[in-house]
Design an enzyme around this catalytic site. Sequence first.
Site, mmCIF file in Angstrom:
data_model
loop_
_atom_site.group_PDB
_atom_site.id
_atom_site.type_symbol
_atom_site.label_atom_id
_atom_site.label_comp_id
_atom_site.label_asym_id
_atom_site.label_seq_id
_atom_site.Cartn_x
_atom_site.Cartn_y
_atom_site.Cartn_z
ATOM 1 N N CYS A 37 28.013 -35.176 0.316
ATOM 2 C CA CYS A 37 28.806 -35.099 -0.915
ATOM 3 C C CYS A 37 29.608 -33.804 -0.986
ATOM 4 O O CYS A 37 29.041 -32.708 -0.977
ATOM 5 C CB CYS A 37 27.879 -35.191 -2.127
ATOM 6 S SG CYS A 37 28.728 -34.955 -3.699
ATOM 7 N N CYS A 328 44.020 8.827 18.610
ATOM 8 C CA CYS A 328 44.989 8.436 17.591
ATOM 9 C C CYS A 328 45.252 6.936 17.725
ATOM 10 O O CYS A 328 45.926 6.494 18.656
ATOM 11 C CB CYS A 328 46.271 9.236 17.780
ATOM 12 S SG CYS A 328 47.473 9.013 16.458
#
Length: 356
Positions: A37, A328
């Site tokens: 369901c 970085c």
Amino acid sequence: MLTKIVIGTLFILPLLVAHAGAEKMPRLEKATFAGGCFWCMVPPFEKLDGVKEVVSGYTGGHKANPTYEQVSAGGTGHMESIEVTYDPGKVSYEKLLDVFWRQINPTDADGQFVDRGSSYKSAIFYHNEEQKRLAEESKKKLEASGRFDNPVVTEIRPAGPFYPAEEYHQDYWKKNSVRYKFYRYNSGRDQYLHKIWGKEEPMQTVKTEETYGKPSKEELKKRLTPMQYKVTQEEGTEPAFNNEYWNNHKPGIYVDIVTGEPLFSSLDKYESGTGWPSFTRPLEPGNIVEKTDRHFFSVRTEVRSRHGDSHLGHVFNDGPQPTGLRYCMNSASLRFIPKEELAKEGYGKYVKLFEK
């Protein structure tokens, strides 16, 4: 001339703003599940952070635009299903699979709980090869858990056309809460789930090297934003001070946006003043590959991920102690996992780093 410049600027500026906004919009994906369901399958997924929409509907069959009555009567081949639209940057497909298994009886080949028949069977409908692989892995783990006395029979099938159900079925649990609760209790679903799972916490997936496979080029173009693809696959660079993590101060780890392999920790992140997320060292050095990058008259050291071969950024010798290094990185190459989500996302072994 000045008038032309001003008019041109006024015309172009909105386009640039719109383009910048589009770059930041998350790339959403879909997941489709059948678990009996569909009224009962919607709430657990709607409550997840990162899920944008859950639609009840029908899929798996051959009849176009079927009605509820036609599907329930049989003969269409369709199953009651839900289509989940989600942000993979916030909730993983593995997490969706975990939630799915905890809503169903995967050993029932003839329906789910009180609802019987082929339209109520359970199934996972995959939208790409990565979803297929993850679904098959999760099914094998469930079978190996010893939790069930009978075989797991939930099907794993390619996704086909999905037909939304009638409007009165959508969010039925909200619109008709009393009827929904009455039906759910009498269906036997909750009693079964409590018997099988009890109060146990959700399964914690464990990330291993085998899970760090790189998707195809076509799949990456669908999954990644244009900026993420440009940076990771074409060695691009995102704008400084205009990216997701340059000023993120939350505790957690950073993983490759492509594969999920762990790369850096917030414990090693610092304010470099460059406008990009910077770290003094990797979390997992084995997942980092450094290559010489000769660009015009400069020579730099490029940083890539080992399993995904994603371009991450560069490393420089101007960082703080104790390493003296500055990794970085581009935010577009990374996905941040907050410390409270580590276990659920499969990175439980790093939780102890943040317990001190």
